[in-house]
Design a protein around this motif. Structure first.
Motif, PDB file in Angstrom:
ATOM      1  N   PRO A   1      -9.640  11.403  -1.707  1.00  0.00           N
ATOM      2  CA  PRO A   1      -8.418  11.551  -0.898  1.00  0.00           C
ATOM      3  C   PRO A   1      -7.458  10.376  -1.064  1.00  0.00           C
ATOM      4  O   PRO A   1      -6.338  10.434  -0.564  1.00  0.00           O
ATOM      5  CB  PRO A   1      -8.966  11.617   0.529  1.00  0.00           C
ATOM      6  N   VAL A   2      -7.882   9.313  -1.747  1.00  0.00           N
ATOM      7  CA  VAL A   2      -7.026   8.149  -1.958  1.00  0.00           C
ATOM      8  C   VAL A   2      -6.142   8.410  -3.177  1.00  0.00           C
ATOM      9  O   VAL A   2      -6.641   8.578  -4.298  1.00  0.00           O
ATOM     10  CB  VAL A   2      -7.864   6.873  -2.153  1.00  0.00           C
ATOM     11  N   ARG A   3      -4.846   8.444  -2.964  1.00  0.00           N
ATOM     12  CA  ARG A   3      -3.897   8.803  -4.025  1.00  0.00           C
ATOM     13  C   ARG A   3      -2.713   7.834  -4.062  1.00  0.00           C
ATOM     14  O   ARG A   3      -2.464   7.087  -3.095  1.00  0.00           O
ATOM     15  CB  ARG A   3      -3.372  10.223  -3.822  1.00  0.00           C
ATOM     16  N   ASN A   4      -1.992   7.892  -5.162  1.00  0.00           N
ATOM     17  CA  ASN A   4      -0.713   7.195  -5.230  1.00  0.00           C
ATOM     18  C   ASN A   4       0.326   7.991  -4.453  1.00  0.00           C
ATOM     19  O   ASN A   4       0.282   9.232  -4.451  1.00  0.00           O
ATOM     20  CB  ASN A   4      -0.261   7.048  -6.686  1.00  0.00           C
TER      21      ASN A   4
ATOM     22  N   SER B   1       8.117   5.291   3.660  1.00  0.00           N
ATOM     23  CA  SER B   1       7.697   4.638   2.421  1.00  0.00           C
ATOM     24  C   SER B   1       6.533   3.712   2.720  1.00  0.00           C
ATOM     25  O   SER B   1       6.346   3.270   3.864  1.00  0.00           O
ATOM     26  CB  SER B   1       8.849   3.837   1.798  1.00  0.00           C
ATOM     27  N   MET B   2       5.752   3.417   1.692  1.00  0.00           N
ATOM     28  CA  MET B   2       4.622   2.508   1.875  1.00  0.00           C
ATOM     29  C   MET B   2       5.118   1.117   2.252  1.00  0.00           C
ATOM     30  O   MET B   2       4.511   0.433   3.071  1.00  0.00           O
ATOM     31  CB  MET B   2       3.796   2.450   0.590  1.00  0.00           C
ATOM     32  N   ARG B   3       6.208   0.703   1.643  1.00  0.00           N
ATOM     33  CA  ARG B   3       6.751  -0.628   1.922  1.00  0.00           C
ATOM     34  C   ARG B   3       7.140  -0.753   3.387  1.00  0.00           C
ATOM     35  O   ARG B   3       6.927  -1.800   4.010  1.00  0.00           O
ATOM     36  CB  ARG B   3       7.957  -0.884   1.010  1.00  0.00           C
ATOM     37  N   GLN B   4       7.694   0.307   3.962  1.00  0.00           N
ATOM     38  CA  GLN B   4       8.089   0.282   5.371  1.00  0.00           C
ATOM     39  C   GLN B   4       6.873   0.096   6.272  1.00  0.00           C
ATOM     40  O   GLN B   4       6.907  -0.681   7.227  1.00  0.00           O
ATOM     41  CB  GLN B   4       8.818   1.581   5.724  1.00  0.00           C
ATOM     42  N   ALA B   5       5.773   0.791   5.984  1.00  0.00           N
ATOM     43  CA  ALA B   5       4.558   0.661   6.785  1.00  0.00           C
ATOM     44  C   ALA B   5       3.945  -0.726   6.632  1.00  0.00           C
ATOM     45  O   ALA B   5       3.499  -1.338   7.610  1.00  0.00           O
ATOM     46  CB  ALA B   5       3.554   1.727   6.370  1.00  0.00           C
ATOM     47  N   GLU B   6       3.919  -1.244   5.417  1.00  0.00           N
ATOM     48  CA  GLU B   6       3.350  -2.571   5.173  1.00  0.00           C
ATOM     49  C   GLU B   6       4.146  -3.654   5.896  1.00  0.00           C
ATOM     50  O   GLU B   6       3.581  -4.570   6.485  1.00  0.00           O
ATOM     51  CB  GLU B   6       3.312  -2.850   3.671  1.00  0.00           C
ATOM     52  N   ARG B   7       5.493  -3.541   5.850  1.00  0.00           N
ATOM     53  CA  ARG B   7       6.342  -4.527   6.530  1.00  0.00           C
ATOM     54  C   ARG B   7       6.120  -4.493   8.035  1.00  0.00           C
ATOM     55  O   ARG B   7       6.105  -5.532   8.692  1.00  0.00           O
ATOM     56  CB  ARG B   7       7.818  -4.264   6.217  1.00  0.00           C
ATOM     57  N   ALA B   8       5.968  -3.285   8.580  1.00  0.00           N
ATOM     58  CA  ALA B   8       5.764  -3.157  10.015  1.00  0.00           C
ATOM     59  C   ALA B   8       4.485  -3.876  10.444  1.00  0.00           C
ATOM     60  O   ALA B   8       4.458  -4.547  11.478  1.00  0.00           O
ATOM     61  CB  ALA B   8       5.694  -1.683  10.408  1.00  0.00           C
ATOM     62  N   CYS B   9       3.433  -3.741   9.666  1.00  0.00           N
ATOM     63  CA  CYS B   9       2.184  -4.431  10.001  1.00  0.00           C
ATOM     64  C   CYS B   9       2.318  -5.940   9.809  1.00  0.00           C
ATOM     65  O   CYS B   9       1.800  -6.723  10.619  1.00  0.00           O
ATOM     66  CB  CYS B   9       1.037  -3.884   9.147  1.00  0.00           C
ATOM     67  N   ASP B  10       3.001  -6.354   8.758  1.00  0.00           N
ATOM     68  CA  ASP B  10       3.213  -7.796   8.529  1.00  0.00           C
ATOM     69  C   ASP B  10       3.938  -8.427   9.710  1.00  0.00           C
ATOM     70  O   ASP B  10       3.639  -9.567  10.103  1.00  0.00           O
ATOM     71  CB  ASP B  10       4.037  -8.014   7.251  1.00  0.00           C
ATOM     72  N   ASN B  11       4.876  -7.704  10.288  1.00  0.00           N
ATOM     73  CA  ASN B  11       5.678  -8.252  11.383  1.00  0.00           C
ATOM     74  C   ASN B  11       4.872  -8.507  12.652  1.00  0.00           C
ATOM     75  O   ASN B  11       5.301  -9.265  13.522  1.00  0.00           O
ATOM     76  CB  ASN B  11       6.843  -7.309  11.707  1.00  0.00           C
TER      77      ASN B  11
ATOM     78  N   GLY C   1      -7.553  13.846  11.104  1.00  0.00           N
ATOM     79  CA  GLY C   1      -6.944  15.167  11.189  1.00  0.00           C
ATOM     80  C   GLY C   1      -6.464  15.647   9.834  1.00  0.00           C
ATOM     81  O   GLY C   1      -7.111  15.426   8.810  1.00  0.00           O
ATOM     82  N   GLN C   2      -5.304  16.286   9.797  1.00  0.00           N
ATOM     83  CA  GLN C   2      -4.709  16.768   8.547  1.00  0.00           C
ATOM     84  C   GLN C   2      -3.502  15.936   8.144  1.00  0.00           C
ATOM     85  O   GLN C   2      -2.687  16.364   7.321  1.00  0.00           O
ATOM     86  CB  GLN C   2      -4.305  18.241   8.701  1.00  0.00           C
ATOM     87  N   THR C   3      -3.407  14.738   8.718  1.00  0.00           N
ATOM     88  CA  THR C   3      -2.254  13.871   8.471  1.00  0.00           C
ATOM     89  C   THR C   3      -2.458  13.041   7.205  1.00  0.00           C
ATOM     90  O   THR C   3      -3.575  12.641   6.880  1.00  0.00           O
ATOM     91  CB  THR C   3      -2.051  12.931   9.671  1.00  0.00           C
ATOM     92  N   VAL C   4      -1.378  12.778   6.503  1.00  0.00           N
ATOM     93  CA  VAL C   4      -1.402  11.870   5.358  1.00  0.00           C
ATOM     94  C   VAL C   4      -1.137  10.463   5.867  1.00  0.00           C
ATOM     95  O   VAL C   4      -0.118  10.213   6.531  1.00  0.00           O
ATOM     96  CB  VAL C   4      -0.357  12.273   4.307  1.00  0.00           C
ATOM     97  N   TRP C   5      -2.052   9.530   5.545  1.00  0.00           N
ATOM     98  CA  TRP C   5      -1.992   8.188   6.107  1.00  0.00           C
ATOM     99  C   TRP C   5      -1.642   7.148   5.045  1.00  0.00           C
ATOM    100  O   TRP C   5      -2.108   7.225   3.897  1.00  0.00           O
ATOM    101  CB  TRP C   5      -3.330   7.804   6.732  1.00  0.00           C
ATOM    102  N   ALA C   6      -0.861   6.156   5.451  1.00  0.00           N
ATOM    103  CA  ALA C   6      -0.610   4.990   4.608  1.00  0.00           C
ATOM    104  C   ALA C   6      -1.787   4.035   4.759  1.00  0.00           C
ATOM    105  O   ALA C   6      -2.220   3.751   5.872  1.00  0.00           O
ATOM    106  CB  ALA C   6       0.688   4.308   5.034  1.00  0.00           C
ATOM    107  N   ILE C   7      -2.348   3.571   3.646  1.00  0.00           N
ATOM    108  CA  ILE C   7      -3.450   2.609   3.678  1.00  0.00           C
ATOM    109  C   ILE C   7      -3.097   1.417   2.791  1.00  0.00           C
ATOM    110  O   ILE C   7      -2.059   1.407   2.123  1.00  0.00           O
ATOM    111  CB  ILE C   7      -4.780   3.255   3.232  1.00  0.00           C
ATOM    112  N   SER C   8      -3.949   0.436   2.787  1.00  0.00           N
ATOM    113  CA  SER C   8      -3.675  -0.795   2.047  1.00  0.00           C
ATOM    114  C   SER C   8      -3.680  -0.541   0.544  1.00  0.00           C
ATOM    115  O   SER C   8      -4.174   0.488   0.063  1.00  0.00           O
ATOM    116  CB  SER C   8      -4.720  -1.855   2.404  1.00  0.00           C
ATOM    117  N   GLY C   9      -3.119  -1.500  -0.196  1.00  0.00           N
ATOM    118  CA  GLY C   9      -3.086  -1.389  -1.655  1.00  0.00           C
ATOM    119  C   GLY C   9      -2.018  -0.467  -2.185  1.00  0.00           C
ATOM    120  O   GLY C   9      -2.071  -0.039  -3.350  1.00  0.00           O
TER     121      GLY C   9
END
Length: 314
Positions: free
Chosen positions: A296-299, A238-248, A275-283
């Motif tokens: 390529p920026v999507r919800n 989830s996006m929240r999981q990635a954001e929390r990991a960076c915050d930590n 590559g062909q990976t889907v990445w979590a980004i800010s926002g």
């Protein structure tokens, strides 16, 4: 989203040009145990071996050979096999072959991949005249000066033996010893002409692939890629999981422009390929390289992906 016009400037402004680690070009290889012969010796018990020989003798006699003729044929075939093995396993100049093919494969990676800063190179500590004299005399230039530790960062040695599959392959182990005494060990198995390609590939990736933290220049500012908690690219559901990991770790997810700029550096120059990976980004967005039109920026809910790759920047 298109990369801005400063992309070309990016590649010329790769973070500080670090000097390549120096590895002494002469690598001694020690002949190890013949694992093929060991396997053959212990793959059968004496009784199993005798039953096999008896069976072969019976087949020869059924084909018309007399008892003594069958015995002579078995002894002759066995002797011919041993003779061929001895000829093939004299190991003459095998060490030279392994050393030179390792260097050839390793250098080929630097010719085939766009590398700005080379992280490892082979160097000779001996002067050119000594090297040429040694080669002309059929010797290897292996003299090590007393101040070797100040001239190179790594010395290397290896061992080789016939592989247990008894198909002509060899098993090679290569150890790099750094000036502080720490070691890196690599292993490969295959035909003598190609086995070192496996080790060269692993060495290239080990030394050249981006290691976090890595600092890249984006425009007029520096951005540090800190990776994740374990110092690598992470996976999140989830996006929240990635954001929390960076915050930590007091960092954040990159935005789309930063992700593309870091991709321009590539995996071998301090960046990370999209590559062909889907990445979590800010926002709260994701970057999907397979959906470039119109952007390529999507919800997250608009892409059919349950796992996102991510890294953190600071």
């Amino acid at each position: 989203m298109k990369l801005k016009s400063l992309a070309l400037i990016l590649l010329m402004g790769v973070s500080a040009h670090s000097q390549a680690a120096r590895l002494w070009a002469s690598i001694p290889f020690i002949r190890g145990a013949d694992l093929c012969a060991y396997k053959q010796a212990y793959s059968q018990t004496r009784s199993e071996y005798m039953r096999e020989m008896t069976g072969l003798a019976s087949q020869l006699m059924q084909s018309g050979a007399k008892g003594d003729e069958a015995l002579d044929l078995l002894v002759t075939f066995d002797a011919l096999y041993d003779k061929n093995v001895r000829l093939a396993t004299q190991y003459k100049y095998m060490d030279v072959t392994l050393e030179n093919t390792l260097k050839a494969y390793f250098d080929s990676y630097y010719r085939n991949f766009p590398v700005v800063n080379r992280k490892l190179e082979f160097v000779h500590m001996n002067n050119i005249r000594y090297i040429m004299d040694s080669i002309n005399n059929g010797q290897r230039p292996g003299w090590i000066p007393n101040n070797a530790g100040a001239l190179v960062d790594y010395m290397a040695y290896g061992s080789y033996s016939y592989a247990p599959n008894c198909r002509g392959g060899i098993q090679v182990t290569l150890t790099l010893v750094s000036s502080d005494g720490s070691t890196k060990t690599y292993q490969g198995q295959g035909q003598p002409s190609v086995v070192m390609s496996q080790i060269a590939s692993t060495m290239f990736e080990d030394f050249q692939r981006t290691k976090f933290p890595a600092t890249v220049q984006i425009g007029r500012r520096n951005l540090t890629i800190v990776g994740t908690h374990n110092g690598s690219v992470g996976q999140a559901t989830s996006m929240r999981q990635a954001e929390r990991a960076c915050d930590n770790i007091y960092a954040r997810l990159p935005n789309a422009n930063e992700l593309e700029a870091i991709d321009a550096y590539g995996d071998w120059n301090g960046g990370v390929s999209i590559g062909q990976t889907v990445w979590a980004i800010s926002g709260g967005k994701v970057y999907h390289p397979g959906l470039m039109n119109p952007t390529p920026v999507r919800n997250p809910w608009s892409v059919n992906t349950k796992v996102y790759s991510y890294y953190c920047v600071r």
